[in-house]
Write an enzyme that holds these catalytic residues in place. Structure first.
Site, PDB file in Angstrom:
ATOM      1  CB  SER A  14      -0.885   0.013   1.247  1.00  0.00           C
ATOM      2  OG  SER A  14      -1.361   1.323   1.455  1.00  0.00           O
ATOM      3  CG  HIS A  39      -3.920  -1.501  -1.490  1.00  0.00           C
ATOM      4  ND1 HIS A  39      -5.061  -2.210  -1.839  1.00  0.00           N
ATOM      5  CD2 HIS A  39      -4.271  -0.716  -0.445  1.00  0.00           C
ATOM      6  CE1 HIS A  39      -6.041  -1.876  -1.020  1.00  0.00           C
ATOM      7  NE2 HIS A  39      -5.604  -0.956  -0.168  1.00  0.00           N
ATOM      8  CG  ASP A  41      -4.954   2.479   0.988  1.00  0.00           C
ATOM      9  OD1 ASP A  41      -5.974   1.780   0.872  1.00  0.00           O
ATOM     10  OD2 ASP A  41      -3.880   2.059   1.453  1.00  0.00           O
ATOM     11  CG  MET A  43      -7.826   7.325   2.880  1.00  0.00           C
ATOM     12  SD  MET A  43      -6.895   7.250   4.403  1.00  0.00           S
ATOM     13  CE  MET A  43      -6.283   5.559   4.342  1.00  0.00           C
ATOM     14  CG  HIS A  72      -9.204   0.441  -0.232  1.00  0.00           C
ATOM     15  ND1 HIS A  72      -8.607   0.180   0.982  1.00  0.00           N
ATOM     16  CD2 HIS A  72     -10.547   0.472   0.016  1.00  0.00           C
ATOM     17  CE1 HIS A  72      -9.533   0.068   1.919  1.00  0.00           C
ATOM     18  NE2 HIS A  72     -10.716   0.260   1.362  1.00  0.00           N
ATOM     19  CG  MET A  74     -11.090   3.628   2.363  1.00  0.00           C
ATOM     20  SD  MET A  74      -9.528   3.454   3.240  1.00  0.00           S
ATOM     21  CE  MET A  74      -8.392   3.560   1.861  1.00  0.00           C
ATOM     22  CG  MET A 143     -11.434  -2.382   5.410  1.00  0.00           C
ATOM     23  SD  MET A 143      -9.959  -1.833   4.553  1.00  0.00           S
ATOM     24  CE  MET A 143      -8.998  -1.085   5.864  1.00  0.00           C
ATOM     25  CG  ASP A 181      -6.265  -2.745   3.277  1.00  0.00           C
ATOM     26  OD1 ASP A 181      -5.189  -2.495   3.844  1.00  0.00           O
ATOM     27  OD2 ASP A 181      -6.883  -1.906   2.571  1.00  0.00           O
TER      28      ASP A 181
HETATM   29  C1  DX5 Z   1      -6.114   1.680   5.769  1.00  0.00           C
HETATM   30  C2  DX5 Z   1      -5.694   1.315   4.359  1.00  0.00           C
HETATM   31  C3  DX5 Z   1      -4.646   0.273   4.290  1.00  0.00           C
HETATM   32  C4  DX5 Z   1      -3.364   0.649   4.956  1.00  0.00           C
HETATM   33  C5  DX5 Z   1      -2.687  -0.591   5.406  1.00  0.00           C
HETATM   34  O1  DX5 Z   1      -7.260   2.444   5.738  1.00  0.00           O
HETATM   35  O2  DX5 Z   1      -6.794   0.864   3.607  1.00  0.00           O
HETATM   36  O3  DX5 Z   1      -4.402  -0.125   2.949  1.00  0.00           O
HETATM   37  O4  DX5 Z   1      -2.505   1.366   4.167  1.00  0.00           O
HETATM   38  O5  DX5 Z   1      -1.574  -0.214   6.118  1.00  0.00           O
HETATM   39  P1  DX5 Z   1      -0.833  -1.181   7.099  1.00  0.00           P
HETATM   40  O6  DX5 Z   1      -0.373  -2.361   6.312  1.00  0.00           O
HETATM   41  O7  DX5 Z   1       0.283  -0.356   7.632  1.00  0.00           O
HETATM   42  O8  DX5 Z   1      -1.827  -1.584   8.163  1.00  0.00           O
HETATM   43 ZN    ZN Z   2      -6.436  -0.121   1.565  1.00  0.00          ZN
END
Ligand code: DX5
Ligand code: ZN
Length: 226
Positions: A14, A39, A41, A43, A72, A74, A143, A181
């Site tokens: 990620s 990956h 992310d 947000m 991903h 969010m 998650m 994840d």
């Molecule tokens: C959290 C993300 C994850 C995150 C995972 O909201 O969706 O993808 O980056 O990070 P680690 O592996 O550090 O838990």
């Molecule tokens: Zn993620």
């Protein structure tokens, strides 16, 4: 449940834990280290209390890597970002059902945009959302932390949920990836695989390590032994 030997395992670093000032180099480094997916992310400081990157950054990374980009989302609302990420070179797009007014429509939109579609479940979100969607999904993303931040601890109560999702996927007879994840590290990856996962997101465990390739290798060795 024991891990099936015929199951392919995929490791998805990620970028949330990468050095954003050197993002292109970081992506090249995890690709060279043997990652299978990237990956990404997204947000929005609305659906989750953090703010990251959007389609512009995805588009600028696209020519820098051959890895499939696993977006991903969010974010809430979801739909208007789907075609933008497809145009930016995403290969898979996952979203959270609570963030979409019409889950089936969003899945259709992702597939019409030419991407594989994933549904993402927070630790407390029930798998019932799969009842009428599984036959249209390519990926189920579970998650194992509450979304919003990297570096959190794996929530162990998600393990039976992984097994339940694996059972549903097996019953469907379709090749649907089961991605986990949050808090995935070399020392718990085998246990997560045993529960039924085949795709592993790892942010801080990889980007926080000195040697990315050694970490990916360590994860693969433990997966092979799982
Ligand atoms: C959290 C993300 C994850 C995150 C995972 O909201 O969706 O993808 O980056 O990070 P680690 O592996 O550090 O838990
Ligand atoms: Zn993620």
């Amino acid at each position: 449940m024991t891990a099936r030997t015929d199951r392919a395992f995929r490791i998805a670093p990620s970028i949330l834990s990468a050095d954003f000032a050197r993002l292109g180099e970081e992506v090249a480094a995890v690709e060279a280290a043997g990652a299978d997916l990237l990956h990404f992310d997204v947000m929005d400081n609305h659906y989750v209390p953090n703010l990251t990157v959007g389609p512009l950054v995805c588009a600028s990374l696209r020519p820098r890597t051959k890895l499939p980009i696993d977006v991903h989302l969010m974010v809430k609302p979801v739909d208007r970002l789907v075609p933008e990420f497809a145009r930016a070179g995403a290969n898979l797009i996952s979203f959270h059902p609570e963030a979409s007014e019409h889950v089936d429509r969003t899945i259709a939109l992702i597939r019409e945009s030419g991407c594989k579609a994933g549904l993402a479940f927070n630790p407390a979100t029930p798998l019932g959302f799969l009842d009428h969607t599984l036959d249209k999904l390519d990926l189920v993303l579970l998650m194992s932390v509450n979304p919003g931040f990297g570096g959190q601890q794996f929530i162990a109560s998600v393990l039976p949920k992984i097994a339940e999702a694996r059972g549903r996927i097996a019953k469907s007879g379709r090749d649907i990836w089961l991605e986990v994840d949050g808090g995935v590290r070399a020392d718990n990856i085998a246990e997560i695989a045993k529960a039924g996962a085949d795709t592993f997101v790892a942010g801080s465990a990889i980007f926080g390590a000195k040697d990315y390739a050694a970490t990916v290798r360590d994860m693969r060795t433990r997966l092979a032994a799982s």
